[in-house]
Design an enzyme around this catalytic site. Structure first.
Site, mmCIF file in Angstrom:
data_model
loop_
_atom_site.group_PDB
_atom_site.id
_atom_site.type_symbol
_atom_site.label_atom_id
_atom_site.label_comp_id
_atom_site.label_asym_id
_atom_site.label_seq_id
_atom_site.Cartn_x
_atom_site.Cartn_y
_atom_site.Cartn_z
ATOM 1 C CG LEU A 1 -1.824 -1.333 1.397
ATOM 2 C CD1 LEU A 1 -2.786 -1.035 2.553
ATOM 3 C CD2 LEU A 1 -2.331 -1.691 0.050
ATOM 4 C CG ASP A 2 3.202 4.377 -3.012
ATOM 5 O OD1 ASP A 2 4.373 4.364 -2.777
ATOM 6 O OD2 ASP A 2 2.543 5.331 -3.860
#
Length: 576
Positions: free
Chosen positions: A232-233
């Site tokens: 999850l950037d």
């Protein structure tokens, strides 16, 4: 008895969307991910990893070959050279993009045709656990969604977060020095969109539940094409509320719980990793109560380990390690020393003094590194990250500059990483000991390009076959260490770990297997001088037979001393 899936989902949604019919919304999300409301939960606190897990981080096109799609070339390189070393590969964003080497996504559902196609992605996922980025905080200003935002039509009209220049935004935590709000002309007038990272990366509006539904559908698409690990950037910035820091807000944590809940019910073996490049205490919160990230990046490790090796003093690294809580079962750390980004400086907050940070920066500058900045709430620009290839970052010491210990120092850094609690992750350019790419920085105008080189496969194979090349020496020694690590139960990511106190020039810790049938004492000389280690200080059990897993050296006299050359490491084990 655990709460049914739908009831658990509704309770989470009510925190984020209190004005919504969350019962109906839960049904929409379950349909989007493709699971039923009564879907059985995966076992609690299940470890989806073991000591054999080693991850490679790479761009789709880091290794290239004429007349071949890069994903095909990458698969060939992985299969030919690393199939016995890796369990997983993280392919950095492989989607159509407009900037930031992939992190400004134009279409989440497509593979960049210059890289290959979904069949190529699936082929890699058949041989390795596949990790992909969910670039969830922002999207390209050249995407179809944003074009629709400008035209004021769906899908996209309300998908992006808008700000008001009159709002007090002074408390907002920034990772960049660029303006937070960008004026945009739309079909019904000027609007100001929120841009945490750049004007080409427009933040998405998760206050609109349609955006969450879109991303759940995207996740399902990735799962169906072989992705099993989700990064999850920039997720810490997901939820915005003017007047707050707009980082780590409660809604963000709740959204992570929601995504994990849906992902693990679809695929019980899937793993969620949060990318939160923030101070250590803040980073740890993303474990939640073992219900948010399965894995968090150990962001403090790279700067502290590099600082240790260039100063010959492990005080801060040891203090940090003693403070790290053991991860609960079902969660663990992702250990890395280098990545596609730079050496983060924010994770050193509270761990290094300002003058120590500056010494680190100055040393990296002398080794060819560059510095990126962020803007603080009071308007000051402070170092955000140092951009440098790891091999060059370790070419010398802060005191004496470049020296002839570069390769042993580089190997020592990875030997430490391989033995620590957690899953080890190698950035491909560290595995290959690639140097600073100054030419690429000049070509792109981006400092991060210094560590984003591209190799021609023929050139790379030639270097790796040349026994005199430092690329070959590093690559084959790291592969050898990986092979040793993968056989040791004491190196399970959740095995017990204790810090040893052996002075400032010796960094040591003890690992014990979960069945308590193996102990490994990991001892590292982090200085450029020969060090003597008293074996009685290590406390080896006299009834056990001890051997160094790295060199094969037998330990016969437990009352004697062990001599370590500069940057030498030993893994003393009571089983071979």
């Amino acid at each position: 008895m655990s709460q049914p899936l739908k009831a658990k989902l509704v309770s989470m949604l009510e925190v984020v969307y209190p004005a919504l019919d969350c019962d109906f919304f839960a049904d929409q999300l379950l349909e989007a991910i493709g699971v039923t409301p009564d879907q059985a939960a995966p076992p609690a606190h299940q470890n989806n990893w073991d000591e054999s897990d080693v991850l490679l981080i790479t761009y789709a096109d880091t290794v290239r070959q004429a007349d071949q799609k890069p994903l095909v070339t990458l698969h060939q390189f992985l299969t030919d050279c690393l199939s016995d070393s890796l369990s997983a590969v993280h392919i950095l964003p492989f989607f159509p993009y407009s900037s930031d080497d992939g992190f400004s996504v134009m279409d989440y559902l497509a593979v960049n045709e210059s890289h290959g196609d979904w069949e190529d992605i699936e082929a890699i996922s058949a041989d390795f656990k596949l990790m992909a980025d969910l670039v969830i905080n922002h999207m390209s200003a050249r995407s179809r969604w944003f074009e629709n935002f400008r035209k004021r039509v769906d899908p996209g009209k309300d998908y992006f977060f808008e700000g008001n220049p009159k709002d007090d935004l002074s408390a907002v935590v920034r990772p960049r020095t660029s303006p937070l709000l960008t004026p945009v002309q739309t079909d019904d007038g000027e609007r100001h969109v929120w841009c945490t990272f750049s004007e080409d990366q427009v933040d998405l509006n998760f206050a609109n539940p349609k955006v969450l539904i879109e991303f759940v559908s995207i996740i399902r698409h990735y799962l169906e094409h072989g992705v099993i690990i989700f990064r999850l950037d920039a997720v810490a910035f997901l939820w915005k509320e003017p007047g707050t820091p707009c980082i780590h807000l409660r809604q963000t944590h709740e959204l992570i719980k929601i995504l994990r809940l849906l992902i693990e019910h679809h695929s019980p073996g899937a793993v969620v990793i949060t990318e939160t490049n923030v101070p250590n205490r803040e980073n740890l919160t993303y474990f939640g109560n073992a219900n948010e990230a399965h894995v968090i990046y150990n962001f403090s490790l790279p700067p502290l380990l590099i600082n240790t090796l260039i100063t010959g003093d492990c005080k801060h690294l040891k203090t940090w390690l003693m403070s790290m809580p053991p991860a609960q079962m079902g969660t663990t750390y992702l250990n890395f020393v280098a990545s596609h980004d730079g050496i983060g400086m924010r994770p050193t907050d509270g761990l290094l003094a300002d003058d120590e940070k500056q010494r680190l920066i100055n040393t990296m500058d002398s080794f060819g590194g560059k510095v990126s900045y962020r803007r603080t709430p009071d308007g000051r620009d402070q170092p955000y990250e140092v951009n440098i290839a790891l091999y060059d970052a370790l070419k010398g010491t802060a005191e004496t500059g470049a020296d002839h210990w570069q390769l042993p120092r580089f190997i020592c850094a990875h030997t430490v990483m391989l033995a620590l609690e957690g899953i080890p992750a190698f950035y491909i350019h560290s595995l290959l000991a690639t140097e600073n790419d100054i030419e690429r920085v000049e070509h792109t105008g981006r400092l991060r390009s210094i560590n984003r080189s591209q190799w021609q496969l023929d050139d790379l194979e030639r270097e790796l076959e040349d026994s005199l090349s430092h690329h070959s020496k590093a690559f084959h020694e790291l592969k050898r260490l990986i092979a040793i690590r993968r056989k040791q139960p004491a190196f399970h990511p959740n095995a017990t770990q204790f810090t040893l106190h052996l002075g400032l020039q010796i960094f040591g810790f003890w690992r014990q297997s979960m069945r308590r049938d193996q102990s490994v004492f990991c001892i590292h000389n982090i200085s450029d001088e020969v060090q003597q280690v008293s074996l009685s200080d290590i406390n080896l059990i006299g009834t056990d037979h001890w051997v160094d897993l790295i060199s094969g050296m037998q330990i016969d006299d437990l009352s004697g001393c062990m001599t370590l050359k500069p940057y030498q490491s030993v893994w003393l084990s009571n089983r071979e």
